[in-house]
Design a protein around this motif. Structure first.
Motif, PDB file in Angstrom:
ATOM      1  N   VAL A 177      39.646  -8.146 126.107  1.00  0.00           N
ATOM      2  CA  VAL A 177      38.399  -8.402 125.569  1.00  0.00           C
ATOM      3  C   VAL A 177      37.293  -7.646 126.005  1.00  0.00           C
ATOM      4  CG1 VAL A 177      36.594 -10.129 124.556  1.00  0.00           C
ATOM      5  CG2 VAL A 177      39.135 -10.623 124.376  1.00  0.00           C
ATOM      6  N   ARG A 178      36.948  -7.638 127.225  1.00  0.00           N
ATOM      7  CA  ARG A 178      35.956  -6.729 127.595  1.00  0.00           C
ATOM      8  C   ARG A 178      36.012  -5.504 127.469  1.00  0.00           C
ATOM      9  NH1 ARG A 178      36.418 -10.544 132.067  1.00  0.00           N
ATOM     10  NH2 ARG A 178      37.895  -9.383 133.228  1.00  0.00           N
ATOM     11  N   GLU A 179      37.262  -4.765 127.546  1.00  0.00           N
ATOM     12  CA  GLU A 179      37.670  -3.627 127.238  1.00  0.00           C
ATOM     13  C   GLU A 179      37.377  -3.111 125.849  1.00  0.00           C
ATOM     14  OE1 GLU A 179      41.704  -2.951 128.172  1.00  0.00           O
ATOM     15  OE2 GLU A 179      41.289  -2.738 130.594  1.00  0.00           O
ATOM     16  N   ARG A 180      37.730  -4.016 124.973  1.00  0.00           N
ATOM     17  CA  ARG A 180      37.457  -3.642 123.467  1.00  0.00           C
ATOM     18  C   ARG A 180      35.999  -3.929 123.220  1.00  0.00           C
ATOM     19  NH1 ARG A 180      41.412  -2.717 124.861  1.00  0.00           N
ATOM     20  NH2 ARG A 180      43.429  -2.343 123.912  1.00  0.00           N
ATOM     21  N   ARG A 181      35.192  -4.742 124.021  1.00  0.00           N
ATOM     22  CA  ARG A 181      33.788  -4.939 123.811  1.00  0.00           C
ATOM     23  C   ARG A 181      32.995  -3.551 124.039  1.00  0.00           C
ATOM     24  NH1 ARG A 181      31.504 -10.066 126.318  1.00  0.00           N
ATOM     25  NH2 ARG A 181      33.261  -9.394 127.493  1.00  0.00           N
ATOM     26  N   ARG A 182      33.567  -3.149 125.212  1.00  0.00           N
ATOM     27  CA  ARG A 182      32.874  -1.773 125.717  1.00  0.00           C
ATOM     28  C   ARG A 182      33.255  -0.618 124.645  1.00  0.00           C
ATOM     29  NH1 ARG A 182      35.405  -1.611 131.048  1.00  0.00           N
ATOM     30  NH2 ARG A 182      35.083  -3.799 131.233  1.00  0.00           N
ATOM     31  N   ALA A 183      34.341  -0.544 124.259  1.00  0.00           N
ATOM     32  CA  ALA A 183      34.910   0.297 123.367  1.00  0.00           C
ATOM     33  C   ALA A 183      33.856   0.112 121.836  1.00  0.00           C
ATOM     34  CB  ALA A 183      36.203   0.380 123.209  1.00  0.00           C
ATOM     35  N   TRP A 184      33.737  -1.090 121.657  1.00  0.00           N
ATOM     36  CA  TRP A 184      33.147  -1.428 120.429  1.00  0.00           C
ATOM     37  C   TRP A 184      31.690  -0.843 120.283  1.00  0.00           C
ATOM     38  CZ3 TRP A 184      34.097  -1.871 115.538  1.00  0.00           C
ATOM     39  CH2 TRP A 184      33.393  -2.745 114.556  1.00  0.00           C
ATOM     40  N   LEU A 238      29.880   1.763 118.072  1.00  0.00           N
ATOM     41  CA  LEU A 238      28.577   1.216 117.144  1.00  0.00           C
ATOM     42  C   LEU A 238      27.491   2.520 117.368  1.00  0.00           C
ATOM     43  CD1 LEU A 238      28.373  -2.472 117.398  1.00  0.00           C
ATOM     44  CD2 LEU A 238      29.066  -1.069 115.388  1.00  0.00           C
ATOM     45  N   ALA A 239      27.721   2.793 118.584  1.00  0.00           N
ATOM     46  CA  ALA A 239      26.741   3.978 119.017  1.00  0.00           C
ATOM     47  C   ALA A 239      26.810   5.147 118.136  1.00  0.00           C
ATOM     48  CB  ALA A 239      26.801   4.225 120.634  1.00  0.00           C
ATOM     49  N   GLU A 240      27.847   5.345 117.882  1.00  0.00           N
ATOM     50  CA  GLU A 240      28.209   6.751 117.192  1.00  0.00           C
ATOM     51  C   GLU A 240      27.845   6.439 115.653  1.00  0.00           C
ATOM     52  OE1 GLU A 240      32.408   7.388 117.494  1.00  0.00           O
ATOM     53  OE2 GLU A 240      32.540   7.674 119.492  1.00  0.00           O
ATOM     54  N   ALA A 284      27.866   5.500 111.741  1.00  0.00           N
ATOM     55  CA  ALA A 284      28.403   4.316 111.054  1.00  0.00           C
ATOM     56  C   ALA A 284      29.582   5.066 110.170  1.00  0.00           C
ATOM     57  CB  ALA A 284      27.337   3.586 110.336  1.00  0.00           C
ATOM     58  N   GLY A 285      30.540   4.343 109.909  1.00  0.00           N
ATOM     59  CA  GLY A 285      31.568   4.688 109.138  1.00  0.00           C
ATOM     60  C   GLY A 285      32.459   3.482 108.767  1.00  0.00           C
ATOM     61  N   SER A 286      33.342   3.761 107.547  1.00  0.00           N
ATOM     62  CA  SER A 286      34.128   2.645 107.303  1.00  0.00           C
ATOM     63  C   SER A 286      35.225   2.684 108.197  1.00  0.00           C
ATOM     64  CB  SER A 286      34.861   2.908 105.876  1.00  0.00           C
ATOM     65  OG  SER A 286      35.376   4.009 105.840  1.00  0.00           O
ATOM     66  N   TRP A 287      35.830   3.483 109.097  1.00  0.00           N
ATOM     67  CA  TRP A 287      36.637   3.442 110.014  1.00  0.00           C
ATOM     68  C   TRP A 287      36.599   2.428 110.949  1.00  0.00           C
ATOM     69  CZ3 TRP A 287      35.315   4.834 114.915  1.00  0.00           C
ATOM     70  CH2 TRP A 287      34.105   5.689 115.125  1.00  0.00           C
ATOM     71  N   GLN A 288      35.221   2.247 111.340  1.00  0.00           N
ATOM     72  CA  GLN A 288      34.893   1.301 112.338  1.00  0.00           C
ATOM     73  C   GLN A 288      35.404  -0.188 111.792  1.00  0.00           C
ATOM     74  OE1 GLN A 288      30.623   1.698 112.387  1.00  0.00           O
ATOM     75  NE2 GLN A 288      30.792   2.747 114.343  1.00  0.00           N
ATOM     76  N   ARG A 289      35.195  -0.410 110.657  1.00  0.00           N
ATOM     77  CA  ARG A 289      35.840  -1.922 110.072  1.00  0.00           C
ATOM     78  C   ARG A 289      37.380  -1.750 109.994  1.00  0.00           C
ATOM     79  NH1 ARG A 289      33.813  -1.866 104.564  1.00  0.00           N
ATOM     80  NH2 ARG A 289      31.583  -1.404 105.409  1.00  0.00           N
ATOM     81  N   ALA A 290      38.058  -0.760 110.042  1.00  0.00           N
ATOM     82  CA  ALA A 290      39.481  -0.653 110.313  1.00  0.00           C
ATOM     83  C   ALA A 290      40.053  -0.657 111.787  1.00  0.00           C
ATOM     84  CB  ALA A 290      40.076   0.815 109.953  1.00  0.00           C
ATOM     85  N   VAL A 291      39.041  -0.193 112.633  1.00  0.00           N
ATOM     86  CA  VAL A 291      39.473  -0.367 113.889  1.00  0.00           C
ATOM     87  C   VAL A 291      39.387  -1.824 114.288  1.00  0.00           C
ATOM     88  CG1 VAL A 291      38.354   0.084 116.224  1.00  0.00           C
ATOM     89  CG2 VAL A 291      38.679   1.938 114.664  1.00  0.00           C
ATOM     90  N   ARG A 292      38.229  -2.548 113.940  1.00  0.00           N
ATOM     91  CA  ARG A 292      37.892  -3.873 114.232  1.00  0.00           C
ATOM     92  C   ARG A 292      38.949  -4.707 113.642  1.00  0.00           C
ATOM     93  NH1 ARG A 292      35.721  -8.385 111.560  1.00  0.00           N
ATOM     94  NH2 ARG A 292      34.568  -9.950 113.070  1.00  0.00           N
ATOM     95  N   SER A 293      39.640  -4.568 112.582  1.00  0.00           N
ATOM     96  CA  SER A 293      40.540  -5.433 112.069  1.00  0.00           C
ATOM     97  C   SER A 293      41.803  -5.096 112.607  1.00  0.00           C
ATOM     98  CB  SER A 293      40.795  -4.882 110.498  1.00  0.00           C
ATOM     99  OG  SER A 293      39.850  -5.205 109.569  1.00  0.00           O
ATOM    100  N   ALA A 294      42.184  -3.807 113.017  1.00  0.00           N
ATOM    101  CA  ALA A 294      43.214  -3.299 113.838  1.00  0.00           C
ATOM    102  C   ALA A 294      43.143  -4.171 115.130  1.00  0.00           C
ATOM    103  CB  ALA A 294      43.406  -1.918 114.223  1.00  0.00           C
ATOM    104  N   TRP A 295      42.128  -4.206 116.108  1.00  0.00           N
ATOM    105  CA  TRP A 295      42.021  -4.976 117.110  1.00  0.00           C
ATOM    106  C   TRP A 295      42.277  -6.396 117.044  1.00  0.00           C
ATOM    107  CZ3 TRP A 295      37.097  -1.984 119.360  1.00  0.00           C
ATOM    108  CH2 TRP A 295      37.507  -0.866 119.993  1.00  0.00           C
TER     109      TRP A 295
END
Length: 182
Positions: free
Chosen positions: A58-65, A69-71, A73-84
């Motif tokens: 979870v800590r690794e995913r939070r850092r990556a998240w 978010l710093a990059e 914004a795009g719809s691909w962020q939602r897809a990454v979140r759903s995959a995780w």
């Protein structure tokens, strides 16, 4: 007798009592014992996973998240979140299916012990007739003991699985909250 030696004697007595109980229940009791060891190994592994391994993931995913978010914004962020979240759900709940199967097998094996014990009772009846109640009682004991053991194991298994499922659901909800796009 020293205190340590007395403890060893009591443990040895307890071990003998356990082996006597297993022998009285027949071969099915050993099958139940094997499933019990397998189930509780799985349960302890799941508790260890949820307390030690999953928090690191979870800590690794939070850092990556946070980096995502710093990059821009795009719809691909939602897809990454759903995959995780799907990956976390699989890691948390996937192995619990085996535990549910094992818990379902406990009473079935207990019933198998009942049937084999009743066969032993009928064997005594066929050979000795109804004139030997002591021999019949041994068969009845062999018939009821695995059923009792199977039910006790199933009930304790259900409680531990319910706790693991609740912990997994809470961990997944916390992860979903932490991976929000605010």
């Amino acid at each position: 007798m020293t205190d340590g030696f007395g403890l060893w004697l009591r443990l040895l007595d307890g071990g003998h009592a356990l082996f006597d109980l297993m022998a009285a229940g027949g071969v099915v009791m050993w099958g139940l014992a094997g499933l019990c060891v397998l189930f509780w190994t799985l349960v302890f592994e799941r508790f260890w996973f949820m307390r030690r391994v999953f928090p690191r993931w979870v800590r690794e995913r939070r850092r990556a998240w946070q980096q995502l978010l710093a990059e821009e914004a795009g719809s691909w962020q939602r897809a990454v979140r759903s995959a995780w979240l799907a990956q976390a759900r699989q890691q948390l709940a996937g192995p619990l299916r085996l535990g549910k199967t094992l818990v379902a097998l406990y009473p079935l094996l207990g019933l198998l012990g009942t049937v084999s014990g009743m066969v032993a009772v009928f064997d005594v009846l066929a050979i000795n007739g109804t004139g030997n109640p002591r021999a019949m009682a041994a068969g009845v004991w062999q018939a009821t003991l695995p059923t009792l053991a199977g039910m006790v194991l199933a009930i304790s298994g259900l409680f531990s699985l319910a706790r693991l499922e609740r912990d997994a659901r809470r961990a997944l909800e916390r992860l979903a909250d932490q991976l929000r796009h605010d």
